[in-house]
Design a protein around this motif. Structure first.
Motif, short mmCIF file in Angstrom:
data_model
loop_
_atom_site.label_atom_id
_atom_site.label_comp_id
_atom_site.label_asym_id
_atom_site.label_seq_id
_atom_site.Cartn_x
_atom_site.Cartn_y
_atom_site.Cartn_z
N UNK A 1 0.84 -1.20 0.00
CA UNK A 1 0.00 0.00 0.00
C UNK A 1 0.87 1.25 0.00
N UNK A 2 2.05 1.18 0.62
CA UNK A 2 2.99 2.29 0.58
C UNK A 2 3.37 2.61 -0.87
N UNK A 3 3.69 1.55 -1.60
CA UNK A 3 4.13 1.76 -2.98
C UNK A 3 2.99 2.30 -3.83
N UNK B 1 0.43 4.17 -2.95
CA UNK B 1 0.21 5.58 -2.63
C UNK B 1 1.32 6.45 -3.20
N UNK B 2 2.56 6.02 -3.02
CA UNK B 2 3.69 6.78 -3.57
C UNK B 2 3.65 6.85 -5.08
N UNK B 3 3.21 5.76 -5.71
CA UNK B 3 3.15 5.69 -7.17
C UNK B 3 2.16 6.72 -7.72
N UNK B 4 0.95 6.75 -7.17
CA UNK B 4 -0.06 7.70 -7.63
C UNK B 4 0.38 9.13 -7.39
N UNK B 5 0.84 9.41 -6.18
CA UNK B 5 1.22 10.79 -5.83
C UNK B 5 2.40 11.26 -6.65
N UNK B 6 3.40 10.40 -6.83
CA UNK B 6 4.59 10.82 -7.57
C UNK B 6 4.29 11.07 -9.05
N UNK C 1 8.58 17.05 -1.92
CA UNK C 1 7.84 15.82 -2.22
C UNK C 1 8.67 14.75 -2.92
N UNK C 2 9.61 15.15 -3.77
CA UNK C 2 10.32 14.18 -4.61
C UNK C 2 10.98 13.07 -3.77
N UNK C 3 11.81 13.45 -2.82
CA UNK C 3 12.49 12.45 -1.99
C UNK C 3 11.55 11.70 -1.06
N UNK C 4 10.71 12.41 -0.28
CA UNK C 4 9.80 11.72 0.65
C UNK C 4 8.84 10.74 -0.03
N UNK C 5 8.30 11.08 -1.19
CA UNK C 5 7.40 10.14 -1.88
C UNK C 5 8.15 8.89 -2.33
N UNK C 6 9.40 9.08 -2.77
CA UNK C 6 10.21 7.92 -3.14
C UNK C 6 10.50 7.03 -1.94
N UNK C 7 10.95 7.64 -0.85
CA UNK C 7 11.33 6.85 0.32
C UNK C 7 10.11 6.17 0.94
N UNK C 8 8.97 6.87 0.98
CA UNK C 8 7.76 6.25 1.53
C UNK C 8 7.30 5.08 0.66
N UNK C 9 7.28 5.28 -0.65
CA UNK C 9 6.83 4.22 -1.54
C UNK C 9 7.71 2.99 -1.52
N UNK C 10 9.02 3.20 -1.49
CA UNK C 10 9.95 2.07 -1.53
C UNK C 10 10.14 1.42 -0.16
N UNK C 11 9.79 2.14 0.91
CA UNK C 11 9.96 1.59 2.26
C UNK C 11 9.06 0.38 2.51
#
Length: 463
Positions: free
Chosen positions: A264-266, A268-273, A373-383
């Motif tokens: 679910x992290x990925x 959410x990060x995918x859509x937002x990014x 947003x660029x870094x946090x969305x990546x780290x949240x999605x991949x975490x």
């Protein structure tokens, strides 16, 4: 030279981030050198713009293959591979006797950038302690945020002084230093080097799919939507992407493991990014056109409008990463998305008489949101992914966001073109004065819509 394990990690990350930053800078630097390139090779702008288009296409095609390469080679060898392509491309570009040779140089450089883009995120997420991944991703965000924004400024400065070829010789020098650093400071043992299986049909489908869609979206920015150069590659691309995704779900050795979407992290990060890149990348083209068109200002004024935003990116990217490690991704993403949405919405109300300082300020507000947003969305999605498929997630992030950036830009250009023609046909006089800014306001409204989706996703899905 003897380094600790931590020292080797820092050295690897530094080499990868700097190489990726140079690649992102190289992607945009030719935009402000295009006039000189066209003059040197006696070509028109329609042909010359391929230095940018070919770079984007090849980079999008290369990224999915990195997952296979990362399984087959150590990270050190993979970095050497990227540096080798980049060095060769820079040397060829410096010596290019004809425009076709310059395009070859851009292809080689784009392959290098396609390799390093997912590597930045993968190293940040797998080589640093969990409590430091946000900071690492924030630093890596400089390569995706600051570097491409500073490219046109550097290109313009070099084109007006030492000439466009000087950029390539500067690159050769910098890349030689990075090659030496990778050889001396980065160790290869401990990296996984398995006998990975390369699925040829998946590669063909990926190439035709993402390449076709990117080409169609790129052409849509300068051609009518009904043009075969727009809809044919776009439709072919979408069809091949569907086939590609279906194949990845059923074969034992997929090019990209789509189990990433179980997280679910990925998701959410995918859509937002993707909405983030659709929102802000188009503005890098639309805003200069607005400043030089309805506002009647100069190309220098257009460049000035981006300078504060570029400086903001340099500082906010790493700061956002540190804050993610301190307070979590949710607060950082919601706050940054609010900046992005407010900044984007403000442009809906600008007009031909809006002062440059106001446009610059609004762009600065948007830049805070983008950089945060660029870094946090990546780290949240991949975490949310296990270590074995982080590279898959990173590569799919990089590939799809490039397609979404092109799609958003094409839609904005389409709005400007269609609305401008409608006003010109109904009331030519009014279209030239009072309503000159309206097509751009509607394009800015589309950017705001994408930004609002980012904000809603951050509030609703990021926990």
């Amino acid at each position: 030279m003897h380094l600790s394990e931590k020292g080797h990690t820092y050295a690897l990350f530094a080499v990868v981030v700097i190489t990726c930053a140079l690649g992102s800078l190289t992607q945009t630097v030719m935009n402000s050198m295009l006039t000189e390139v066209c003059a040197d090779f006696s070509i028109d702008a329609a042909v010359g713009q391929w230095v940018t288009t070919i770079y984007m296409l090849v980079m999008g095609i290369t990224v999915p293959v990195v997952v296979f390469l990362a399984k087959r080679f150590s990270l050190k060898r993979l970095v050497f591979m990227a540096l080798g392509f980049y060095l060769a491309g820079s040397a060829v570009g410096f010596c290019a006797p004809a425009f076709g040779v310059l395009l070859l140089a851009r292809v080689l450089q784009a392959v290098a950038t396609g390799i390093t883009l997912p590597l930045v995120q993968t190293v940040a997420m797998t080589r640093f302690p969990r409590e430091r991944t946000g900071t690492a991703m924030g630093i890596g965000g400089i390569a995706m945020g600051f570097a491409p924004n500073i490219g046109p400024l550097i290109g313009g400065a070099l084109a007006n002084t030492t000439g466009w070829r000087s950029f390539y010789i500067i690159l050769v020098g910098l890349l030689a230093v990075l090659w030496a650093a990778n050889a001396l400071l980065v160790k290869s043992h401990g990296d996984r080097e398995s006998q990975a299986v390369f699925d040829g049909p998946s590669f063909v489908q990926s190439t035709l799919g993402f390449g076709g869609f990117l080409l169609g979206a790129s052409n849509a920015a300068t051609m009518p939507l009904a043009s075969p150069e727009v809809w044919m590659p776009a439709l072919l691309g979408l069809a091949c992407i569907v086939v590609f995704v279906r194949r990845q779900l059923v074969i034992p050795n997929p090019l990209i493991c789509l189990d990433i979407f179980r997280s679910r992290h990925y998701r959410a990060g995918f859509v937002a990014q993707n909405c983030l890149f659709a929102s802000f990348m188009g503005i890098t083209l639309i805003l200069p056109l607005f400043i030089q068109g309805p506002c009647g200002m100069t190309a220098l004024d257009a460049g000035i409008a981006f300078i504060p935003a570029t400086v903001v990116a340099l500082f906010v990217n790493p700061l956002a990463g540190v804050l993610v490690d301190k307070v979590g991704a949710r607060i950082v993403c919601i706050t940054s998305a609010a900046f992005l949405t407010v900044g984007a919405a403000s442009f809906v109300f600008v007009g031909a008489d809006t002062p440059l300082w106001v446009l610059t300020l609004l762009q600065g507000v948007r830049a805070v949101g983008v950089s945060g947003l660029v870094g946090p969305l990546n780290s949240y999605g991949l975490a949310g992914l296990n270590r074995g498929i982080v590279m898959d997630g990173s590569a799919f992030f990089a590939t799809v966001r490039q397609a979404c950036a092109s799609f958003g830009t094409a839609l904005m250009m389409l709005i400007i073109s269609v609305v401008g023609l409608v006003f010109a046909a109904t009331d030519p006089a009014d279209a030239g004065v009072t309503a000159a800014a309206l097509p751009y306001n509607l394009a800015f409204a589309l950017s705001t819509l994408f930004a609002a989706v980012v904000l809603v996703t951050a509030v609703w899905k990021i926990r």
